[in-house]
Design an enzyme around this catalytic site. Structure first.
Site, PDB file in Angstrom:
ATOM      1  N   CYS A 133      62.438 -68.989-107.642  1.00  0.00           N
ATOM      2  CA  CYS A 133      62.266 -68.530-109.018  1.00  0.00           C
ATOM      3  C   CYS A 133      61.529 -69.578-109.853  1.00  0.00           C
ATOM      4  O   CYS A 133      62.108 -70.598-110.242  1.00  0.00           O
ATOM      5  CB  CYS A 133      63.644 -68.236-109.622  1.00  0.00           C
ATOM      6  SG  CYS A 133      63.584 -67.809-111.358  1.00  0.00           S
ATOM      7  N   CYS A 136      62.815 -70.198-113.420  1.00  0.00           N
ATOM      8  CA  CYS A 136      64.050 -70.984-113.475  1.00  0.00           C
ATOM      9  C   CYS A 136      63.743 -72.468-113.251  1.00  0.00           C
ATOM     10  O   CYS A 136      64.289 -73.332-113.924  1.00  0.00           O
ATOM     11  CB  CYS A 136      65.038 -70.570-112.385  1.00  0.00           C
ATOM     12  SG  CYS A 136      65.160 -68.812-112.118  1.00  0.00           S
ATOM     13  N   ASP A 137      62.908 -72.772-112.276  1.00  0.00           N
ATOM     14  CA  ASP A 137      62.820 -74.146-111.786  1.00  0.00           C
ATOM     15  C   ASP A 137      61.463 -74.828-111.991  1.00  0.00           C
ATOM     16  O   ASP A 137      61.326 -76.023-111.723  1.00  0.00           O
ATOM     17  CB  ASP A 137      63.167 -74.183-110.286  1.00  0.00           C
ATOM     18  CG  ASP A 137      64.578 -73.662-110.030  1.00  0.00           C
ATOM     19  OD1 ASP A 137      65.452 -73.905-110.879  1.00  0.00           O
ATOM     20  OD2 ASP A 137      64.802 -73.012-108.999  1.00  0.00           O
TER      21      ASP A 137
END
Ligand code: NDP
Length: 310
Positions: A133, A136-137
């Site tokens: 993701c 997200c990261d």
């Protein structure tokens, strides 16, 4: 066998938010947690984009908080995997091993699973340089070099997004032609920070979770069979997601990619009394906060449906 007003299948942000709302509406919901209690967030590390956590929070810790908040109002979480559901009459029946739960209303929040390649190193280094993701990261890879595996729209979208942070993004695709839509492919090709490696697969990943995580990608060219080791800071897998809908096959309507169809601006499915929320019905946004929002919708829809029935 036990009887309940509301049974929730799945315990990610959607399911636990539905549980919180249903519990506060005095519906004493039961949450069947599934084989990954807490859902996909339990395989991420820092979550920095969930409003309310100004300093960020670890994914597993955040899901513990969600769970505690739902339990505080009387939601009950049951460890186990629903292995069969019967939706062809009221009450609905949910089988968990040898236990049977009867539900007047059912909330489906079984989520989606990012497809993985099946490498041992990929599981070992998940959250330590390996991610599924970018939203997200991606932030953790400022000025670094990362690779994205895949050739579809998600891979292009993630590669483009990652250029906001990383110095260089290399897309590794197993063919010499992208699956992505023309517009997305074009956008990625035009981006100076993105380069492509064709006809190649990720065969292994070097690195140690305890010592800084991923250090290199081991690639193999499928045409020449040549192997190469590329020093790298991060690896993003973008080979698709699979909505977890096997349990409801044939009963709930799904779209062409297998996601449960909900009626416009609601969580209602084709079966009255069955509601869906979170990633199992959303291939667009896939964020914890949108999943939680749709979990709230499902609990409110279920509560209204039960009230109208009485
Ligand atoms: P897709 O199934 O479209 O693409 C998956 C990609 O991963 C393919 O290029 C595939 O290769 C590759 N792949 C699959 N398995 C492996 C493997 N084992 N090893 C190596 N490579 C592999 O999934 P997406 O998540 O990209 O998209 C899902 C849906 O969502 C699509 O309909 C897409 O259009 C849509 N979407 C739209 C967006 C937008 O319009 N903004 C953004 C994101 C998604 P191969 O091509 O060889 O099969």
């Amino acid at each position: 066998m036990s009887k309940h007003k509301v049974v929730i299948v799945g315990s990610g942000p959607a399911g636990l938010t539905a549980a919180l709302y249903a519990a506060r509406a005095n519906l004493q919901p039961i949450v069947i947690e599934g084989d990954q209690p807490g859902g996909q967030l339990t395989i991420t590390t820092d979550v920095e984009n969930y409003p309310g956590f100004a300093e960020g929070v670890m994914g597993p810790e955040m899901m513990e908080i969600f769970r505690a908040q739902a339990e505080r109002f009387g939601a009950e979480c049951v460890f186990g995997q629903a292995d069969k559901v019967e939706l062809d009459g009221s009450p609905f029946r949910v089988h968990v091993g040898k236990d049977l739960y009867e539900a007047e209303a059912l909330i489906v929040s079984t989520g989606a699973t990012a497809k993985l390649l099946g490498l041992e190193a990929e599981t070992r280094l998940m959250g330590y340089g390996v991610s599924a993701c970018a939203t997200c990261d991606g932030f953790f890879f400022k000025d670094k070099h990362v690779i994205v595996i895949g050739g579809g729209d998600t891979a292009m979208e993630e590669a483009i997004f990652l250029t906001n942070h990383a110095a260089k993004v290399t897309v590794v695709h197993r063919r010499d032609e992208l699956r992505a839509s023309k517009i997305m492919a074009e956008r990625a090709r035009k981006n100076d920070k993105i380069e492509f490696i064709w006809d190649s697969v990720l065969e292994d990943i070097a690195g140690d979770a305890e010592q800084g995580g991923v250090t290199a990608a081991i690639l193999r060219n499928l045409k020449t069979d040549e192997k190469s080791e590329m020093p790298i800071d991060g690896i993003f897998l973008a080979i698709g997601h699979r909505p977890n809908t096997e349990l409801f096959a044939g009963a709930l309507d799904v779209d062409e990619s297998g996601y449960i169809v909900t009626k416009s601006k609601s969580s209602r499915t084709n079966i009255p009394g069955v509601f869906a929320c979170g990633d199992v019905q959303d291939k667009e946004y896939r964020q914890a906060v949108t999943a939680a929002g749709s979990g709230c919708m499902a609990a409110i829809d279920a509560e209204r449906w039960l009230a109208a029935r009485e």
